[in-house]
Design a protein around this motif. Structure first.
Motif, PDB file in Angstrom:
ATOM      1  N   VAL A 161      -0.923 -11.107   1.373  1.00 55.09           N
ATOM      2  CA  VAL A 161       0.175 -11.732   2.125  1.00 55.09           C
ATOM      3  C   VAL A 161       1.276 -12.151   1.151  1.00 55.09           C
ATOM      4  O   VAL A 161       2.466 -11.922   1.392  1.00 55.09           O
ATOM      5  CB  VAL A 161      -0.321 -12.945   2.933  1.00 55.09           C
ATOM      6  N   LYS A 162       0.871 -12.745   0.037  1.00 58.00           N
ATOM      7  CA  LYS A 162       1.835 -13.147  -0.992  1.00 58.00           C
ATOM      8  C   LYS A 162       2.621 -11.942  -1.501  1.00 58.00           C
ATOM      9  O   LYS A 162       3.844 -11.992  -1.666  1.00 58.00           O
ATOM     10  CB  LYS A 162       1.111 -13.815  -2.156  1.00 58.00           C
ATOM     11  N   THR A 163       1.916 -10.838  -1.755  1.00 55.06           N
ATOM     12  CA  THR A 163       2.558  -9.630  -2.259  1.00 55.06           C
ATOM     13  C   THR A 163       3.638  -9.132  -1.305  1.00 55.06           C
ATOM     14  O   THR A 163       4.738  -8.755  -1.726  1.00 55.06           O
ATOM     15  CB  THR A 163       1.515  -8.519  -2.486  1.00 55.06           C
ATOM     16  N   ASN A 164       3.339  -9.156  -0.017  1.00 54.44           N
ATOM     17  CA  ASN A 164       4.325  -8.721   0.975  1.00 54.44           C
ATOM     18  C   ASN A 164       5.499  -9.690   1.075  1.00 54.44           C
ATOM     19  O   ASN A 164       6.645  -9.270   1.248  1.00 54.44           O
ATOM     20  CB  ASN A 164       3.660  -8.559   2.346  1.00 54.44           C
ATOM     21  N   ILE A 165       5.216 -10.981   0.957  1.00 51.49           N
ATOM     22  CA  ILE A 165       6.284 -11.982   0.996  1.00 51.49           C
ATOM     23  C   ILE A 165       7.267 -11.756  -0.147  1.00 51.49           C
ATOM     24  O   ILE A 165       8.497 -11.809   0.033  1.00 51.49           O
ATOM     25  CB  ILE A 165       5.690 -13.401   0.915  1.00 51.49           C
ATOM     26  N   LEU A 166       6.743 -11.449  -1.337  1.00 55.58           N
ATOM     27  CA  LEU A 166       7.596 -11.296  -2.519  1.00 55.58           C
ATOM     28  C   LEU A 166       8.394  -9.995  -2.514  1.00 55.58           C
ATOM     29  O   LEU A 166       9.256  -9.803  -3.380  1.00 55.58           O
ATOM     30  CB  LEU A 166       6.745 -11.395  -3.790  1.00 55.58           C
ATOM     31  N   TYR A 182       3.258 -10.589   8.299  1.00 56.34           N
ATOM     32  CA  TYR A 182       2.405  -9.785   7.423  1.00 56.34           C
ATOM     33  C   TYR A 182       0.913 -10.058   7.599  1.00 56.34           C
ATOM     34  O   TYR A 182       0.104  -9.548   6.825  1.00 56.34           O
ATOM     35  CB  TYR A 182       2.787 -10.035   5.960  1.00 56.34           C
ATOM     36  N   SER A 183       0.527 -10.854   8.582  1.00 56.13           N
ATOM     37  CA  SER A 183      -0.884 -11.207   8.753  1.00 56.13           C
ATOM     38  C   SER A 183      -1.370 -10.830  10.149  1.00 56.13           C
ATOM     39  O   SER A 183      -0.622 -10.911  11.121  1.00 56.13           O
ATOM     40  CB  SER A 183      -1.088 -12.714   8.536  1.00 56.13           C
ATOM     41  N   LYS A 184      -2.634 -10.445  10.217  1.00 58.05           N
ATOM     42  CA  LYS A 184      -3.260 -10.107  11.499  1.00 58.05           C
ATOM     43  C   LYS A 184      -4.224 -11.198  11.963  1.00 58.05           C
ATOM     44  O   LYS A 184      -4.358 -11.451  13.155  1.00 58.05           O
ATOM     45  CB  LYS A 184      -3.996  -8.772  11.383  1.00 58.05           C
ATOM     46  N   LYS A 185      -4.892 -11.819  11.022  1.00 57.86           N
ATOM     47  CA  LYS A 185      -5.891 -12.830  11.371  1.00 57.86           C
ATOM     48  C   LYS A 185      -5.458 -14.192  10.834  1.00 57.86           C
ATOM     49  O   LYS A 185      -5.517 -14.453   9.635  1.00 57.86           O
ATOM     50  CB  LYS A 185      -7.265 -12.439  10.811  1.00 57.86           C
ATOM     51  N   ILE A 186      -4.983 -15.053  11.751  1.00 56.40           N
ATOM     52  CA  ILE A 186      -4.492 -16.377  11.399  1.00 56.40           C
ATOM     53  C   ILE A 186      -5.282 -17.429  12.163  1.00 56.40           C
ATOM     54  O   ILE A 186      -5.521 -17.281  13.359  1.00 56.40           O
ATOM     55  CB  ILE A 186      -2.991 -16.511  11.736  1.00 56.40           C
TER      56      ILE A 186
END
Length: 261
Positions: A161-166, A182-186
């Motif tokens: 998730v961090k990688t996609n945010i950056l 960027y997340s499916k399971k929250i």
């Protein structure tokens, strides 16, 4: 690296020493972790304290920003240096109890992408609670998120998730928008809320408006429906009437003045 704990710091020189000790005490033994403290242009001696902590503890890293960017921007800067498999974000005022760090990471290790916290018997002022309630309603509408998931600043998420945010430029920063994108399971866990250790909160209504503006400018609906029309009008309103009031950073990247590693 198993865990990165990212903490934006603003005028908390009297608190962060106790916070670091509490985190160290609560982290699982033998667990490899790092704490990244981002000084968001504090007006007190926070940066001096951070440098002292970085010298004392090998797991502490410090970043000094060249102006006050706000919580989400400061965290975004810190994420660029986070090496952990899991990332925890928390505040610097001791209202987020480090005792829950292991519980959040356990949830992530079970396969969830993001884990927020839900406060039980909040210790915030009535104004702060009202502002948070309003923010939850607005963000639920704009991000199409479940209203029962409160996007708290105390949260954990996976490295992917961090990688996609950056991958985003940092021109506008609203972390929770990207969390849901960027997340499916929250999920979330219930936690007890603590009183601020010293002083009053630094979070004001101006900061809330700034956050909303960032969220608004990040959202780009391709479908022509009522929501896209509402968002278009809000964008025009922010640019026309609130540009000089909010912390508007449309054109600049976050500048790091110095860092200690």
């Amino acid at each position: 690296m198993k865990l990165s704990i990212v903490i934006p710091v603003f005028n908390s020189s009297k608190i962060i020493i106790k916070l670091i000790k509490s985190i160290k005490k609560n982290i699982k033994k033998k667990s490899r972790f790092e704490i990244i403290l981002i000084n968001d242009y504090s007006e007190d001696s926070s940066w001096k304290t951070i440098k002292s902590l970085a010298k004392k503890y090998k797991f502490v890293r410090g970043i000094n920003l060249n102006e006050n960017y706000g919580q989400h921007y400061a965290i975004f800067a810190g994420l660029k240096f986070a090496k952990g498999k899991n990332i925890i974000c928390m505040d610097d005022d001791m209202q987020h109890d480090p005792a829950y760090i292991n519980k959040i990471t356990n949830v992530l290790d079970k396969g969830f992408d993001v884990c927020y916290v839900k406060y039980l018997k909040r210790k915030h002022s009535y104004i702060k609670i009202l502002v948070s309630w309003l923010n939850n309603i607005v963000s639920s509408f704009l991000m199409s998120k479940p209203i029962n998931i409160y996007t708290s600043s105390y949260k954990g998420f996976k490295k992917k998730v961090k990688t996609n945010i950056l991958k985003n430029s940092g021109r506008f920063v609203f972390l929770d928008y990207w969390m849901f994108k960027y997340s499916k399971k929250i999920t979330f866990i219930d936690v007890k809320h603590k009183k601020r250790l010293y002083g009053e909160t630094n979070y004001k209504f101006k900061q809330l408006l700034t956050l909303w503006s960032n969220m608004i400018f990040l959202i780009d609906y391709e479908k022509k429906n009522y929501k896209s029309i509402i968002i278009l009008f809000i964008k025009i309103f922010f640019r026309t009437f609130l540009r000089d009031y909010i912390n508007y950073k449309e054109s600049s990247e976050i500048q790091i003045e110095s860092k200690t590693f």
